[in-house]
Scaffold this active site. Structure first.
Site, mmCIF file in Angstrom:
data_model
loop_
_atom_site.group_PDB
_atom_site.id
_atom_site.type_symbol
_atom_site.label_atom_id
_atom_site.label_comp_id
_atom_site.label_asym_id
_atom_site.label_seq_id
_atom_site.Cartn_x
_atom_site.Cartn_y
_atom_site.Cartn_z
ATOM 1 N N HIS A 187 3.833 1.552 -8.058
ATOM 2 C CA HIS A 187 2.791 0.126 -8.058
ATOM 3 C C HIS A 187 1.657 0.643 -9.207
ATOM 4 O O HIS A 187 1.372 -0.404 -9.846
ATOM 5 C CB HIS A 187 1.921 0.611 -6.772
ATOM 6 N N GLN B 279 14.740 -9.130 -4.116
ATOM 7 C CA GLN B 279 13.286 -9.438 -3.807
ATOM 8 C C GLN B 279 12.710 -10.171 -5.386
ATOM 9 O O GLN B 279 12.395 -11.383 -4.938
ATOM 10 C CB GLN B 279 12.246 -8.567 -3.443
ATOM 11 N N GLY C 52 0.665 -1.361 0.059
ATOM 12 C CA GLY C 52 0.066 0.164 0.029
ATOM 13 C C GLY C 52 0.610 1.300 0.038
ATOM 14 O O GLY C 52 2.090 1.254 -0.414
ATOM 15 N N VAL D 234 10.059 3.142 -11.720
ATOM 16 C CA VAL D 234 9.503 4.544 -11.684
ATOM 17 C C VAL D 234 10.055 5.552 -10.913
ATOM 18 O O VAL D 234 10.166 5.253 -9.515
ATOM 19 C CB VAL D 234 7.972 4.368 -11.593
#
Ligand code: AMP
Length: 283
Positions: free
Chosen positions: A37, A153, A31, A176
């Site tokens: 995202h 990751q 979030g 980004v």
């Protein structure tokens, strides 16, 4: 946009949609959504006809002295952003439902997690791979998208997916950046405005390295020294690690070999905030 909180309900939804022939694309996040995202959502939409976005601040991947409790959770704003981005299902698991008290199973990817983030944040990747495995089992996607910003990751999830024979395609989204080049991160909001501006130097160092590589430079030491001297122009910045590793095992090569994929890793601290950036390249 559908909002689902329960794991059983999420599974039921995905099972039904898959039976109907839908391809599910999945974007897991914690979030505090930003353009980084949203670009992963766009990428998922190009490869799937139904996109599930999860928001879950996973307690298992935070260390004792990390920012779990103060991690930003602007759920209303996130819901609006997800809806505008064309997300079909927003999955919001609750920790109490998602991790039963009886939970005893953990996923650990070994060699790849020994260095860098794995060394600085013991247990972090175990938390990440466990939650991603659980999310995969719940959302049952065909395609899942992760940001290359978190290079280690990304490598860990790809390895887990391959090692455990999961029938899921892992896609990597490009980094980004903010207008000054700083890689977007939910943690950038912890920086003062001045440092946030000056932290643009990290991307400047990365772009210079890219330019050198594109111009034929293959001397690792020269590449790393140039990045280091650029970073040192910002006095509030300290380097956590700076290295070039093979993408497939995160080990440092003796020298760069033609055709092999590498990542130049840069992780620094500014005002106590850890900032990650990197460059994927093929020598
Ligand atoms: P997080 O919410 O920080 O766990 O991130 C969720 C996903 O978004 C991860 O796959 C991240 O790698 C990815 N991500 C975070 N920041 C960026 C960025 N600036 N550009 C692209 N992807 C990102």
């Amino acid at each position: 946009m559908n909002i689902i909180k329960g794991s059983a309900e999420m599974q039921q939804f995905s099972r039904n949609e898959r039976r109907r022939g839908k391809t599910i694309g999945f974007v897991p996040t914690m979030g505090a959504l930003h353009q980084g995202h949203l670009s992963l959502i766009s990428l998922a939409k190009t490869r799937a006809n139904l996109v599930v976005l999860s928001i879950f601040v996973n307690p298992l991947q935070f260390g004792k002295n990390e920012d779990f409790s103060k991690y930003p959770r602007p759920i209303e704003k996130d819901t609006a952003l997800a809806e505008n981005a064309g997300v079909d299902v927003l999955f919001l698991p609750e920790a109490s439902d998602f991790y039963a008290e009886s939970h005893q199973t953990f996923v650990s990817v070994e060699g790849l997690t020994e260095r860098f983030e794995g060394a600085i944040r013991p247990g972090h990747f175990r938390g990440v791979s466990t939650v991603v495995m659980k999310l995969f089992g719940t959302v049952m996607p065909e395609v899942a998208v992760f940001g290359k910003k978190d290079a280690q990751q990304f490598a860990v999830i790809k390895r887990m997916t391959e090692d455990l024979n999961l029938d899921i395609e892992i896609l990597g989204g490009e980094i980004v950046r903010e207008p000054n080049g700083l890689a977007m991160s939910s943690r950038n909001m912890y920086l003062t405005e001045e440092s946030r501006q000056q932290a643009g130097v990290i991307s400047k160092a990365i772009f210079n390295a890219k330019h050198s590589i594109d111009s034929g430079e293959r001397d690792m030491e020269k590449l790393l020294l140039a990045v280091e001297s650029e970073l040192k122009t910002f006095s509030k910045l300290t380097i956590d690690y700076l290295d070039i590793v093979r993408l497939n095992d995160f080990q440092t090569p003796e020298k760069l070999e033609k055709g092999v994929e590498y990542v130049l890793l840069v992780t620094v601290r500014v005002e106590g905030v850890r900032l990650l950036d990197n460059l994927f390249f093929t020598a």
